[in-house]
Design a protein around this motif. Structure first.
Motif, PDB file in Angstrom:
ATOM      1  N   ASP A   5      10.613  74.480 -12.525  1.00  0.00           N
ATOM      2  CA  ASP A   5      10.594  75.731 -13.188  1.00  0.00           C
ATOM      3  C   ASP A   5       9.585  76.486 -12.923  1.00  0.00           C
ATOM      4  N   PHE A   6       8.331  75.690 -12.892  1.00  0.00           N
ATOM      5  CA  PHE A   6       7.244  76.666 -12.750  1.00  0.00           C
ATOM      6  C   PHE A   6       6.797  76.646 -11.477  1.00  0.00           C
ATOM      7  N   VAL A  11       6.558  81.021  -7.061  1.00  0.00           N
ATOM      8  CA  VAL A  11       7.337  81.506  -5.752  1.00  0.00           C
ATOM      9  C   VAL A  11       7.894  82.733  -6.155  1.00  0.00           C
ATOM     10  N   ASN A  12       8.538  83.253  -7.077  1.00  0.00           N
ATOM     11  CA  ASN A  12       8.966  84.274  -7.525  1.00  0.00           C
ATOM     12  C   ASN A  12       7.814  85.336  -7.729  1.00  0.00           C
ATOM     13  N   PHE A  13       6.773  84.917  -8.078  1.00  0.00           N
ATOM     14  CA  PHE A  13       5.630  85.737  -8.711  1.00  0.00           C
ATOM     15  C   PHE A  13       4.982  86.346  -7.245  1.00  0.00           C
ATOM     16  N   TRP A  17       5.031  90.126  -5.843  1.00  0.00           N
ATOM     17  CA  TRP A  17       3.727  90.880  -5.164  1.00  0.00           C
ATOM     18  C   TRP A  17       3.796  91.104  -3.876  1.00  0.00           C
ATOM     19  N   ILE A  18       4.014  90.380  -3.092  1.00  0.00           N
ATOM     20  CA  ILE A  18       3.998  90.671  -1.633  1.00  0.00           C
ATOM     21  C   ILE A  18       4.880  92.073  -1.277  1.00  0.00           C
TER      22      ILE A  18
END
Length: 54
Positions: A5-6, A11-13, A17-18
């Motif tokens: 989960d972390f 990865v989603n974070f 932002w990219i």
């Protein structure tokens, strides 16, 4: 499973932002070129209007 989960959170974070940075750079780069093309072709014609009362 907390480690997975972390990892997905990280990865989603970074993906978010990219993508936000890419959109911001595209908006900033497209804006000046668009304004210069509009300002160079801008012409103002001054005319007077005669009013007719009915």
């Amino acid at each position: 499973m907390p480690q997975l989960d972390f990892t997905w959170w990280i990865v989603n974070f970074f993906l978010i932002w990219i993508s936000v940075l890419i959109v911001i750079t595209l908006l900033l780069n497209s804006s000046p070129s668009n304004n210069t093309s509009q300002s160079s072709s801008l012409t103002i014609s001054k005319t007077t209007t005669t009013w007719q009362w009915l």
